[in-house]
Motif scaffolding. Structure first.
Motif, short mmCIF file in Angstrom:
data_model
loop_
_atom_site.label_atom_id
_atom_site.label_comp_id
_atom_site.label_asym_id
_atom_site.label_seq_id
_atom_site.Cartn_x
_atom_site.Cartn_y
_atom_site.Cartn_z
N UNK A 41 0.78 -1.23 0.00
CA UNK A 41 0.00 0.00 0.00
C UNK A 41 0.81 1.27 0.00
N UNK A 42 2.12 1.19 -0.23
CA UNK A 42 2.96 2.39 -0.16
C UNK A 42 2.91 3.23 -1.43
N UNK A 43 2.08 2.86 -2.40
CA UNK A 43 1.89 3.67 -3.60
C UNK A 43 0.46 4.21 -3.63
N UNK B 12 -10.59 5.72 10.18
CA UNK B 12 -9.91 5.49 11.45
C UNK B 12 -8.43 5.21 11.24
N UNK B 13 -8.11 4.28 10.33
CA UNK B 13 -6.73 3.90 10.10
C UNK B 13 -6.58 3.37 8.68
N UNK B 14 -5.61 3.93 7.93
CA UNK B 14 -5.34 3.45 6.58
C UNK B 14 -4.61 2.11 6.64
N UNK B 15 -4.85 1.29 5.59
CA UNK B 15 -4.21 -0.01 5.50
C UNK B 15 -3.59 -0.18 4.12
N UNK B 16 -2.67 -1.10 4.05
CA UNK B 16 -2.21 -1.62 2.79
C UNK B 16 -2.43 -3.12 2.78
N UNK B 17 -2.77 -3.68 1.64
CA UNK B 17 -2.98 -5.12 1.53
C UNK B 17 -2.38 -5.61 0.23
N UNK C 72 -5.60 1.10 1.19
CA UNK C 72 -7.02 1.03 1.54
C UNK C 72 -7.30 2.12 2.55
N UNK C 73 -7.78 3.29 2.09
CA UNK C 73 -8.02 4.40 3.02
C UNK C 73 -9.19 4.10 3.94
#
Length: 313
Positions: A41-43, A78-83, A74-75
């Motif tokens: 998710x760093x892009x 509460x908290x953004x994620x990357x998957x 994945x915005x």
């Protein structure tokens, strides 16, 4: 067959490798997703990439590695994620290793950048096949030879973890694979354990006096606690589109790299290894190709930390 046996002998007695427990890569700065779940998710978008490596050209049964990865930010309010999902196959002679790895990484703002802390849950399948074994001047089926093992396959849970921090022109990552030391049991008599492997990578993009040029030095370190390998790299980028670079892998190889990023979001590159160790007397080098496409999601730039040619997934 003779060349394959020579290759295996060289690997065992000359080259300080990992016995192919973990495959070798040269385009590590574009392949963080394969070794660090924290980079998921760093892009700014959905990233799909593929990498193919042919190692030690000229040898039958040489190591051949293929990696496919797709990951996305994945915005969330509460908290953004990357998957992400990684599929990797690694072949050496009669051995085939297939890894299916699912990654998830919460992403939080830290200072001027974004920190992803991720875990990977994978399934590692090891297969040994004797179906292609042919003994010179013999027509007998090698499967009938009691000294040659039958086809065997085993699967084990394989866990990983990592952290990946990005700023506008800087990144650093640390990760570990095979954290649970997976036990591979091949039949009733053969078993071995995958040792934990540790990775550190970092780089910084430096603006040069010519505004069209940018220099990116980086370092990549991997270790299993007994053997450590270090790559020093430098990439020169022109107009944020064309780039070329070199890598020196300590006591092992020199690497030349070249690539391009297109306006459509597609980027590609290749690397050629020139062995500096004694393996160079037996093989003519290694070649590696990668391609990537990023589907924009329209997420604000602050969620991803940076936007450059060398988005490191």
């Amino acid at each position: 067959m003779k060349r394959l046996l020579t290759l295996i002998t060289v690997v065992m007695f000359i080259t300080p490798m990992y016995a192919q427990q973990d495959p070798q890569f040269s385009l590590n700065m574009f392949n963080n997703a394969a070794i660090n779940p924290g980079s998921a998710g760093s892009e700014d978008g959905v990233s799909a990439s593929a990498l193919i490596r042919e190692q030690w050209l000229g040898f039958e049964g040489r190591p051949q590695t293929k990696v496919f990865n797709v990951n996305s930010s994945i915005p969330n309010e509460v908290l953004d994620f990357g998957a992400g999902l990684t599929i990797m196959t690694d072949n050496l002679g009669f051995n085939r290793n297939t890894l299916l790895d699912l990654q998830i990484a919460p992403r939080i703002s830290v200072g001027d950048g974004i920190l992803g802390i991720g875990v990977g849950i994978g399934f590692n399948n090891q297969t040994i096949s004797n179906s292609d074994w042919m003994i010179a001047n013999q027509s007998s089926n090698p499967a009938n030879d009691p000294l040659i093992a039958n086809d065997e396959s085993a699967m084990a849970l394989d866990l990983s973890a990592g952290a990946f921090y990005t700023m506008d022109k800087f990144w650093v990552g640390i990760s570990a694979r095979h954290l649970n030391s997976p036990l591979i049991e091949m039949g009733q008599t053969s078993q071995y354990t995958l040792k934990p492997s540790y990775y550190v990578s970092s780089g910084y993009e430096i603006a040069l006096p010519n505004p069209l040029l940018e220099l990116t030095p980086s370092v990549f370190v991997k270790s299993d606690g007994a053997v450590t390998q270090v790559d020093f790299s430098a990439i020169l980028e022109y107009d944020k589109r064309l780039w070329g670079g070199v890598t020196y892998r300590l006591e092992d190889a020199y690497v030349a790299m070249i690539g391009m990023k297109l306006m459509s979001g597609f980027s590609f590159g290749m690397a050629w290894d020139f062995p500096a160790s004694e393996i160079g007397s037996y093989a003519s080098g290694s070649v590696e190709f990668f391609g990537r496409y990023v589907f924009p999601l329209g997420i604000k730039q602050g969620n991803t930390g940076r936007k450059t040619l060398l988005n490191r997934n």
